[in-house]
Design a protein around this motif. Structure first.
Motif, short mmCIF file in Angstrom:
data_model
loop_
_atom_site.label_atom_id
_atom_site.label_comp_id
_atom_site.label_asym_id
_atom_site.label_seq_id
_atom_site.Cartn_x
_atom_site.Cartn_y
_atom_site.Cartn_z
N TRP A 90 0.83 -1.20 0.00
CA TRP A 90 0.00 0.00 0.00
C TRP A 90 0.87 1.25 0.00
N GLY A 91 0.34 2.32 -0.57
CA GLY A 91 1.01 3.62 -0.55
C GLY A 91 2.07 3.79 -1.62
N ARG A 92 2.16 2.86 -2.58
CA ARG A 92 3.20 2.97 -3.61
C ARG A 92 2.62 3.25 -5.00
N GLY A 93 1.31 3.51 -5.08
CA GLY A 93 0.70 3.78 -6.37
C GLY A 93 0.42 2.53 -7.19
N LEU A 94 0.60 1.35 -6.57
CA LEU A 94 0.42 0.11 -7.32
C LEU A 94 -1.04 -0.09 -7.73
N ALA A 95 -1.98 0.29 -6.86
CA ALA A 95 -3.39 0.09 -7.18
C ALA A 95 -3.77 0.84 -8.45
N THR A 96 -3.27 2.06 -8.62
CA THR A 96 -3.58 2.82 -9.83
C THR A 96 -3.00 2.14 -11.06
N GLU A 97 -1.76 1.64 -10.95
CA GLU A 97 -1.16 0.90 -12.08
C GLU A 97 -2.01 -0.29 -12.47
N VAL A 98 -2.49 -1.01 -11.47
CA VAL A 98 -3.30 -2.20 -11.74
C VAL A 98 -4.63 -1.80 -12.38
N ALA A 99 -5.27 -0.75 -11.85
CA ALA A 99 -6.55 -0.32 -12.40
C ALA A 99 -6.41 0.12 -13.86
N VAL A 100 -5.34 0.82 -14.18
CA VAL A 100 -5.10 1.26 -15.56
C VAL A 100 -4.87 0.06 -16.47
N GLU A 101 -4.09 -0.91 -16.01
CA GLU A 101 -3.82 -2.10 -16.82
C GLU A 101 -5.11 -2.90 -17.05
N LEU A 102 -5.92 -3.05 -16.00
CA LEU A 102 -7.20 -3.74 -16.15
C LEU A 102 -8.12 -2.98 -17.11
N ARG A 103 -8.14 -1.68 -16.97
CA ARG A 103 -8.97 -0.85 -17.86
C ARG A 103 -8.61 -1.10 -19.33
N ASP A 104 -7.32 -1.06 -19.63
CA ASP A 104 -6.88 -1.22 -21.01
C ASP A 104 -7.15 -2.63 -21.53
N LYS A 105 -6.95 -3.63 -20.68
CA LYS A 105 -7.25 -5.00 -21.09
C LYS A 105 -8.75 -5.17 -21.38
N ALA A 106 -9.58 -4.56 -20.53
CA ALA A 106 -11.03 -4.70 -20.70
C ALA A 106 -11.51 -4.00 -21.97
N LEU A 107 -11.02 -2.77 -22.20
CA LEU A 107 -11.49 -2.01 -23.36
C LEU A 107 -10.93 -2.55 -24.67
N ALA A 108 -9.94 -3.42 -24.59
CA ALA A 108 -9.43 -4.06 -25.81
C ALA A 108 -10.38 -5.13 -26.32
N ILE A 109 -11.27 -5.62 -25.45
CA ILE A 109 -12.17 -6.71 -25.85
C ILE A 109 -13.64 -6.40 -25.58
N ALA A 110 -13.96 -5.26 -24.97
CA ALA A 110 -15.35 -4.91 -24.66
C ALA A 110 -15.54 -3.41 -24.87
N ASP A 111 -16.81 -3.00 -24.96
CA ASP A 111 -17.12 -1.60 -25.20
C ASP A 111 -17.05 -0.76 -23.94
N ARG A 112 -17.16 -1.43 -22.78
CA ARG A 112 -17.31 -0.66 -21.54
C ARG A 112 -16.66 -1.41 -20.39
N VAL A 113 -15.99 -0.67 -19.52
CA VAL A 113 -15.42 -1.25 -18.31
C VAL A 113 -16.13 -0.61 -17.12
N VAL A 114 -16.50 -1.43 -16.13
CA VAL A 114 -17.18 -0.93 -14.94
C VAL A 114 -16.44 -1.43 -13.71
N ALA A 115 -16.62 -0.73 -12.60
CA ALA A 115 -16.02 -1.14 -11.33
C ALA A 115 -16.87 -0.59 -10.20
N GLY A 116 -16.90 -1.31 -9.11
CA GLY A 116 -17.63 -0.86 -7.93
C GLY A 116 -16.74 -0.85 -6.71
N THR A 117 -17.00 0.07 -5.80
CA THR A 117 -16.22 0.14 -4.58
C THR A 117 -17.12 0.50 -3.42
N ASP A 118 -16.83 -0.04 -2.26
CA ASP A 118 -17.58 0.28 -1.06
C ASP A 118 -17.59 1.79 -0.85
N ALA A 119 -18.76 2.34 -0.53
CA ALA A 119 -18.89 3.79 -0.40
C ALA A 119 -17.96 4.38 0.66
#
Length: 424
Positions: A90-119
């Motif tokens: 935690w605290g190293r920016g890794l989560a953002t790197e992962v989210a960006v990589e997942l985003r790009d992988k998802a949009l390469a094969i689908a029209d839309r990427v969604v995510a949910g997080t606890d409020a």
């Protein structure tokens, strides 16, 4: 950092992390995962890869496994993403790197990427925003409020604009989709677009004249007769293209006049009305809402283009603690032709705090509800006489909104004013 396909050899990581409350506090129902449940998730992950060609990954940094990342197939040509990072990273920016990589992988094969997080998980919301996903709605899942974010490939090419209404900050207010020329769209196509956009409403504009338009409003699941925040968003979008000044909107609820200036819009509702709610309706609504007692003002069904159940609460804490039976309230509202339940507490004569559950639209609640504000203005005028006040809404969702209400007109129409801003 790389995302590596989930294999049998990774099972031990999942088993170890699943017993860590830091992992499970925001995942699922927040309870620790049993070994049997972990085994079933592991089996599902392996099967998902075989069926879909994507799924659960391990996050690997310099040869060390540092977390989990997941892609799940969803509806409407979309992929849902999620991640969990080992606390040691935690605290190293890794989560953002992962989210960006997942985003790009998802949009390469689908029209839309969604995510949910606890409020309650503000850090995760910031990560999704950094990855370019936009808030679009909130849902109650396993008894907990979850904020939902999305990014759609090429959405601008489909002619859908995104604005947030009753705010000057894109991170606040109530998001609305706007289609400025829906002349060639069928009802089914409009509903399909609204479902893909995912906001509580999307407005579809049908040009009639230089400053005169037909406007229809669709939630993700149905057409609604009138929507205040989408009206404000649409008027500001039109003013940015045609110049400030008046517009006339012909809606299923009736004719709405709107004045625009400097990124704000003031709608004038159809004539409002208000009457005491049937005691059986009140009793059933309070049961679905989980309230045993409420404030002193009467419960009414109020109209300002759509019907709303207006319920006074005792104090700000009761409003803040809203947690309701989604299915029960939805079914009751459908049976009584209600668009929202307008829950309110008055801090003073000039300031009202409100929340508006909207289960009939497939949405837990609205961050700002202009139609309910108009109906509520008529309700207070009928009870107490003409008045002006501000409604503060969306605070408990993390999307503060400001609605200025003028219920002083002699023709029973109510004016509702707010700003709107493009969601980048």
């Amino acid at each position: 950092m790389e995302l590596v396909r989930w294999e049998d050899s990774h099972f031990g990581y999942l088993l170890r992390w699943a017993s860590d409350p830091r992992m499970t506090v925001y995942v699922g129902n927040g309870m620790p995962w049993t070994p049997d449940y972990v085994s079933s998730r592991h089996a599902q992950a392996l099967e998902h890869w075989e069926v879909h060609g994507f799924g659960l990954h391990v996050v690997v940094v310099d040869g060390v496994v540092a977390g989990l990342a997941q892609m799940l197939d969803g509806d409407l040509g979309e992929i849902e993403i999620g991640y969990w990072i080992d606390p040691g990273w935690w605290g190293r920016g890794l989560a953002t790197e992962v989210a960006v990589e997942l985003r790009d992988k998802a949009l390469a094969i689908a029209d839309r990427v969604v995510a949910g997080t606890d409020a309650r998980n503000a850090a995760s919301q910031r990560v999704l925003e950094k990855a370019g996903l936009r808030y679009f709605t909130s849902k109650m899942i396993d008894g907990r409020l979850q904020h939902c974010f999305a990014l759609e490939r090429g959405m601008s090419d489909k002619g859908v604009l995104r604005y947030s209404a009753f705010t000057t900050d894109p991170a606040g207010g109530n998001p609305a989709g706007v289609v400025l020329d829906a002349s060639e769209l069928s009802d089914a196509e409009m509903l399909g677009i609204a479902a893909r956009v995912g906001y509580s409403e999307t407005a579809f504009v049908l040009p009639r004249g230089p400053r005169e338009f037909g406007v229809r409003y669709f939630s993700p699941v149905a057409e609604v007769p009138f929507c205040g925040h989408a009206t404000i968003a649409t008027a500001v979008a039109l003013a940015e293209r045609l110049g400030d000044g008046p517009f006339t909107f012909h809606t299923p609820a009736g004719e709405i006049s709107v004045a625009t200036a400097d990124g704000t819009a003031s709608l004038v509702s159809v004539p409002t009305s208000s009457s005491p709610a049937d005691p059986a309706l009140v009793s059933a609504a309070l049961e679905a809402l989980g309230y045993t007692e409420i404030g002193d003002l009467p419960v009414h069904v109020a109209f300002g283009g759509a019907r709303h159940l207006v319920v006074p609460l005792r104090d700000r804490d009761q409003l803040r603690a809203l947690s309701y039976d989604f299915d029960a309230l939805r079914d009751l509202m459908l049976a009584h032709d209600l668009t929202t339940v307008h829950l309110f507490w008055r801090e003073s004569g000039g300031l009202v705090h409100a929340r508006d559950p909207f289960p009939v639209g497939g949405v837990v609640e609205d961050a700002a509800t202009g139609a309910a504000a108009a109906a509520f203005g008529g309700y207070l005028r009928d009870l107490e006489g003409p008045q002006r006040f501000v409604i503060s809404q969306g605070e408990d969702m993390g999307r503060p909104s400001r609605l200025e209400v003028d219920a002083t007109r002699p023709d029973r129409r109510v004016s509702v004013t707010g700003a709107a801003v493009v969601i980048p």
